[in-house]
Write a protein that holds these residues in place. Structure first.
Motif, PDB file in Angstrom:
ATOM      1  N   ILE A 186      10.538 -73.154-118.960  1.00 16.36           N
ATOM      2  CA  ILE A 186       9.446 -73.152-117.984  1.00 16.36           C
ATOM      3  C   ILE A 186       8.547 -71.941-118.180  1.00 16.36           C
ATOM      4  O   ILE A 186       7.313 -72.052-118.239  1.00 16.36           O
ATOM      5  CB  ILE A 186      10.018 -73.172-116.551  1.00 16.36           C
ATOM      6  N   TRP A 187       9.172 -70.761-118.337  1.00 10.70           N
ATOM      7  CA  TRP A 187       8.362 -69.555-118.431  1.00 10.70           C
ATOM      8  C   TRP A 187       7.720 -69.382-119.806  1.00 10.70           C
ATOM      9  O   TRP A 187       6.699 -68.691-119.931  1.00 10.70           O
ATOM     10  CB  TRP A 187       9.176 -68.330-118.015  1.00 10.70           C
ATOM     11  N   ALA A 188       8.258 -70.017-120.831  1.00  9.95           N
ATOM     12  CA  ALA A 188       7.557 -70.052-122.119  1.00  9.95           C
ATOM     13  C   ALA A 188       6.221 -70.761-121.954  1.00  9.95           C
ATOM     14  O   ALA A 188       5.176 -70.314-122.471  1.00  9.95           O
ATOM     15  CB  ALA A 188       8.413 -70.751-123.170  1.00  9.95           C
ATOM     16  N   ASN A 189       6.234 -71.859-121.207  1.00  9.10           N
ATOM     17  CA  ASN A 189       4.989 -72.598-120.949  1.00  9.10           C
ATOM     18  C   ASN A 189       4.031 -71.806-120.060  1.00  9.10           C
ATOM     19  O   ASN A 189       2.812 -71.854-120.255  1.00  9.10           O
ATOM     20  CB  ASN A 189       5.319 -73.945-120.296  1.00  9.10           C
ATOM     21  N   VAL A 190       4.580 -71.076-119.076  1.00  8.85           N
ATOM     22  CA  VAL A 190       3.744 -70.238-118.213  1.00  8.85           C
ATOM     23  C   VAL A 190       3.048 -69.153-119.036  1.00  8.85           C
ATOM     24  O   VAL A 190       1.837 -68.924-118.908  1.00  8.85           O
ATOM     25  CB  VAL A 190       4.594 -69.586-117.092  1.00  8.85           C
ATOM     26  N   ILE A 191       3.811 -68.480-119.901  1.00  9.69           N
ATOM     27  CA  ILE A 191       3.263 -67.391-120.717  1.00  9.69           C
ATOM     28  C   ILE A 191       2.181 -67.913-121.653  1.00  9.69           C
ATOM     29  O   ILE A 191       1.105 -67.313-121.792  1.00  9.69           O
ATOM     30  CB  ILE A 191       4.393 -66.713-121.524  1.00  9.69           C
ATOM     31  N   LEU A 192       2.452 -69.044-122.308  1.00  9.93           N
ATOM     32  CA  LEU A 192       1.483 -69.606-123.246  1.00  9.93           C
ATOM     33  C   LEU A 192       0.229 -70.116-122.534  1.00  9.93           C
ATOM     34  O   LEU A 192      -0.864 -70.129-123.110  1.00  9.93           O
ATOM     35  CB  LEU A 192       2.129 -70.748-124.043  1.00  9.93           C
ATOM     36  N   LYS A 193       0.381 -70.508-121.286  1.00 11.30           N
ATOM     37  CA  LYS A 193      -0.761 -71.025-120.534  1.00 11.30           C
ATOM     38  C   LYS A 193      -1.619 -69.911-119.958  1.00 11.30           C
ATOM     39  O   LYS A 193      -2.858 -69.973-120.000  1.00 11.30           O
ATOM     40  CB  LYS A 193      -0.271 -71.933-119.396  1.00 11.30           C
ATOM     41  N   PHE A 194      -0.991 -68.852-119.437  1.00  9.48           N
ATOM     42  CA  PHE A 194      -1.730 -67.845-118.682  1.00  9.48           C
ATOM     43  C   PHE A 194      -1.915 -66.519-119.408  1.00  9.48           C
ATOM     44  O   PHE A 194      -2.863 -65.793-119.122  1.00  9.48           O
ATOM     45  CB  PHE A 194      -1.023 -67.556-117.346  1.00  9.48           C
ATOM     46  N   PHE A 195      -1.004 -66.167-120.309  1.00  4.42           N
ATOM     47  CA  PHE A 195      -0.991 -64.802-120.811  1.00  4.42           C
ATOM     48  C   PHE A 195      -1.427 -64.684-122.269  1.00  4.42           C
ATOM     49  O   PHE A 195      -2.354 -63.951-122.599  1.00  4.42           O
ATOM     50  CB  PHE A 195       0.406 -64.202-120.633  1.00  4.42           C
ATOM     51  N   THR A 196      -0.769 -65.396-123.157  1.00  5.87           N
ATOM     52  CA  THR A 196      -1.078 -65.249-124.574  1.00  5.87           C
ATOM     53  C   THR A 196      -0.694 -66.509-125.329  1.00  5.87           C
ATOM     54  O   THR A 196       0.233 -67.215-124.937  1.00  5.87           O
ATOM     55  CB  THR A 196      -0.317 -64.053-125.179  1.00  5.87           C
TER      56      THR A 196
END
Length: 293
Positions: A93-103
């Motif tokens: 889940i947080w891999a997708n969050v990071i790729l979507k919002f951060f880098t």
């Protein structure tokens, strides 16, 4: 060629993270995990009896972690695999969050998912891990009920509610705030909340949260969005009252959902690399002593 290379790198990263979670989960049997292991073993087939047994070991309100553990136990999943599966779910889940919002940088994403604060969630803070899973789901699908469920995982995730107005429209916060206030009133949670605040302040708080201040620098240095500085002061105040470990976890998670971080990009990368190395000490303690703290 580029797509094939990304697939290869992603596969290698997923394989390394899966192997790490699979191996290291066996190491952490003391500290907080000793209580979670005992509580999981105490769960039987009767829901009420299992809840009472669980709460005699882990006194927590509310308790979504218990519900997930009870369901898991009923279908024959052992505690080890319960921990592994929730950790993998958190990572995905947080891999997708990071790729979507951060880098979109896969190496940076890999380092974040293998950093100190994520390791704490994977191997130690199980109830907070459940709460953070639902925070991640909210960030991905904008469903307000995921924020309610995150509070059910761990009450301290409610501290993230005021800061989400930077990312999302305030309309998400209105129904959540009303529902949360009603639950606090109806379930008499305000006395429990005051009790927990006093406990955290006496055990962990009352000192200047130097680590929180340093971690909040990307917010303090951002000149384009003045509201971020208020959020920094908010996290620093929470760190002073409640202690810095869980607050820093949530601050770190907030930082990696920031769209506007260009002015502090080098500082954020420095933090990520530092926490990736810091996790080595945490994991080595887990291997030697069964707990990272």
């Amino acid at each position: 060629m580029l797509i094939k290379r990304r697939v290869i790198y992603t596969s290698i990263g997923v394989g390394i993270l899966f192997a790490k979670i699979l191996i290291v989960t066996n190491w952490f049997i003391n500290g907080d995990q000793s209580s979670y292991i005992e509580a999981y073993q105490a769960i039987g087939t009767n829901l009420l009896a299992s809840l009472l047994a669980y709460k005699s070991i882990i006194d927590s309100t509310p308790n979504l972690h218990f519900i997930l553990a009870f369901v898991s136990k009923q279908i024959g999943i052992e505690k080890f695999w319960f921990s592994v599966l929730t950790s993998l779910f958190l990572a995905v889940i947080w891999a997708n969050v990071i790729l979507k919002f951060f880098t979109r940088n896969y190496l940076l994403t890999f380092l974040v998912l293998n950093s100190f604060y994520f390791d704490v969630l994977y191997f130690s803070a199980e109830r907070l891990k459940v709460g953070i899973i639902f925070i991640g789901l909210f960030l991905l699908n904008k469903k307000s009920f995921n924020l309610i469920l995150s509070i059910g995982g761990h009450l301290q995730t409610a501290l993230l509610l005021p800061v989400f107005k930077i990312q999302f429209k305030k309309r998400f916060l209105i129904p959540i705030g009303i529902i949360s206030a009603l639950l606090i009133y109806k379930l008499d949670l305000y006395t429990y909340i005051l009790y927990k605040i006093k406990g955290y302040f006496s055990d962990y708080g009352g000192e200047i949260p130097i680590k929180t201040i340093i971690l909040a620098l990307p917010l303090l240095l951002n000149r384009r969005i003045p509201g971020l500085r208020w959020i920094a002061f908010y996290f620093i105040l929470c760190g002073f009252i409640l202690g810095d470990l869980r607050i820093n976890i949530m601050l770190f998670l907030f930082l990696i959902t920031m769209r506007h971080y260009n002015e502090s990009r080098k500082l954020m990368v420095t933090f990520i690399v530092y926490f990736a190395f810091k996790s080595i000490n945490f994991l080595s303690k887990g291997f030697l002593y069964g707990t990272g703290f």
